[in-house]
Write a protein that holds these residues in place. Structure first.
Motif, PDB file in Angstrom:
ATOM      1  N   CYS A  27       3.291 -24.778 -56.936  1.00 35.44           N
ATOM      2  CA  CYS A  27       2.680 -24.542 -58.255  1.00 35.44           C
ATOM      3  C   CYS A  27       1.711 -23.371 -58.148  1.00 35.44           C
ATOM      4  O   CYS A  27       0.780 -23.393 -57.343  1.00 35.44           O
ATOM      5  CB  CYS A  27       1.958 -25.793 -58.751  1.00 35.44           C
ATOM      6  SG  CYS A  27       1.137 -25.509 -60.332  1.00 35.44           S
ATOM      7  N   CYS A  30      -2.167 -24.501 -59.850  1.00 37.99           N
ATOM      8  CA  CYS A  30      -3.187 -25.334 -59.203  1.00 37.99           C
ATOM      9  C   CYS A  30      -3.098 -25.288 -57.682  1.00 37.99           C
ATOM     10  O   CYS A  30      -3.927 -25.892 -57.001  1.00 37.99           O
ATOM     11  CB  CYS A  30      -3.094 -26.777 -59.695  1.00 37.99           C
ATOM     12  SG  CYS A  30      -1.648 -27.645 -59.063  1.00 37.99           S
ATOM     13  N   CYS A  43       4.626 -29.811 -62.427  1.00 36.31           N
ATOM     14  CA  CYS A  43       3.623 -30.083 -61.396  1.00 36.31           C
ATOM     15  C   CYS A  43       2.945 -31.417 -61.706  1.00 36.31           C
ATOM     16  O   CYS A  43       2.408 -31.598 -62.805  1.00 36.31           O
ATOM     17  CB  CYS A  43       2.597 -28.946 -61.357  1.00 36.31           C
ATOM     18  SG  CYS A  43       1.219 -29.289 -60.253  1.00 36.31           S
ATOM     19  N   CYS A  46      -1.058 -30.555 -62.399  1.00 43.51           N
ATOM     20  CA  CYS A  46      -1.558 -29.846 -63.582  1.00 43.51           C
ATOM     21  C   CYS A  46      -0.545 -29.804 -64.718  1.00 43.51           C
ATOM     22  O   CYS A  46      -0.867 -29.362 -65.820  1.00 43.51           O
ATOM     23  CB  CYS A  46      -1.988 -28.433 -63.213  1.00 43.51           C
ATOM     24  SG  CYS A  46      -0.600 -27.325 -62.916  1.00 43.51           S
TER      25      CYS A  46
HETATM   26 ZN   LIG Z   1      -0.034 -27.455 -60.697  1.00 45.36          ZN
END
Ligand SMILES: [Zn+2]
Ligand SMILES: [Zn+2]
Length: 357
Positions: A27, A30, A43, A46
């Motif tokens: 990701c 994040c 994800c 997030c």
């Molecule tokens: Zn994320």
């Protein structure tokens, strides 16, 4: 699947499917890493959509098997929100946008390892850098092409040189030649029936051979299968999974093939001697007496062939020339007779055809 083309030299002799596993992704929002790409389209930390371009292979220790995987082709990337969808989707599962114009996820290709090694995880991808590199205009390739004029000039020079050589070699001068002498030679070639020692493979020994003795030796070699060599390949399917397969090729070794090699004796007509007569013996040509040992046993002789040559000796301004001609022209070229002949300027070779007309 891959094509069943036996003509493809890169196609392994044997392929064994080992299983299907999840690719992993990272990701970029994040920093969450090593997320399974098949089960996590978003994800879990997030909620950002998976970027298919961040997918990479996991290490062998971390790989997660996919049970009963059904291939639907590479993921379709939603043009509106960027979410990767199953390869056969009509609409985005996240935002509902139609996917008929959607691009498919790019794969990272395939990797191969030896059977006794293990795969490491794929490198984390710097997507900003990759996109920048894709957008850069490619520098035009300016390969140094040779100037065609050089070839044309070279060809002309070569042509002139060849033409010059041919002209020089064929240049002739006319001359008056006077016959000053005659030479002749006759030869009878004689064969003798002789015992000859020879060697051959068993199946090539002549039927009339005798005193045959054979021993085994290597005649050739043949390729025999000697196990196989295998490697493991993993291929990105483009849908968040990769397939692993074992690719094996048969290994061959040389094996000697033995046969009997024989030495033997055969009786054969073999060129043995020449009987000559020449102008050193008499002015008029005659055949030498052959006096052959007749019969068909060992030591017998037979005439193989005859040859004869007739040479007219010529004088041109004090210089001596020789002309080899047929017997009737040789007889007609009486001593003191003159001929108009041409002589090569460079080769100094006389054109003898004038004597045979
Ligand atoms: Zn994320
Ligand atoms: Zn969408």
């Amino acid at each position: 699947m891959f094509p069943q083309n036996s003509n493809d030299p890169n196609r392994p002799d044997r392929v064994e499917e080992l299983g299907t596993y999840e690719m992993i992704w990272d990701c970029k929002f994040c920093g969450n890493k090593n997320l399974p790409a098949k089960t996590h389209k978003f994800c879990p930390t997030c909620g950002a959509a998976q970027d298919p371009q961040s997918r990479r292979f996991p290490s062998d220790e971390e790989k997660i098997a996919v049970k009963e995987h059904v291939s639907k082709g590479a993921s379709l990337i939603c043009p509106a929100c960027g979410t990767p969808n199953d390869g056969d989707s009509q609409f985005c599962m996240q935002c509902g946008a139609p996917l008929d114009q959607a691009a498919r996820a790019k794969t990272v290709g395939s990797e191969v390892r030896a059977e006794n090694q293990s795969f490491a995880a794929g490198q984390e991808r710097d997507l900003a850098q990759e996109r920048l590199a894709e957008d850069l205009p490619k520098a035009p390739v300016t390969a140094g092409k040779p100037n065609p004029l050089i070839f044309i000039i070279g060809a002309i020079v070569l042509l002139l040189i060849c033409g010059g050589i041919i002209l020089a070699l064929t240049a002739k001068r006319d001359a008056t030649a006077t016959v000053v002498g005659h030479d002749w030679q006759r030869i009878i070639y004689v064969d003798r029936f002789t015992s000859v020692r020879d060697n051959a493979w068993d199946d090539q020994v002549p039927a009339d051979a005798y005193s045959v003795s054979c021993s085994e030796r290597q005649r050739s070699s043949r390729q025999v299968p000697d196990g196989e060599e295998c490697a493991v390949r993993r291929v990105d399917n483009g849908d968040g999974t990769f397939s692993e397969r074992r690719e094996c090729n048969t290994v061959y070794r040389d094996e000697p093939v033995y046969d009997d090699y024989c030495s033997f004796t055969v009786n054969r007509w073999v060129p043995d001697r020449e009987i000559q007569s020449s102008s050193a013996q008499a002015a008029a040509p005659f055949w030498p007496s052959a006096d052959l040992t007749s019969g068909s046993s060992l030591g017998a002789e037979r005439e193989n062939r005859r040859s004869e040559s007739y040479i007219v000796l010529l004088d041109v301004d004090g210089q001596r020339y020789e002309c080899a001609v047929n017997q009737s022209a040789w007889q007609e070229a009486e001593e003191g007779r003159t001929f108009n002949i041409s002589i090569g300027v460079i080769t100094n070779a006389p054109d003898c055809s004038a004597l045979e007309q």
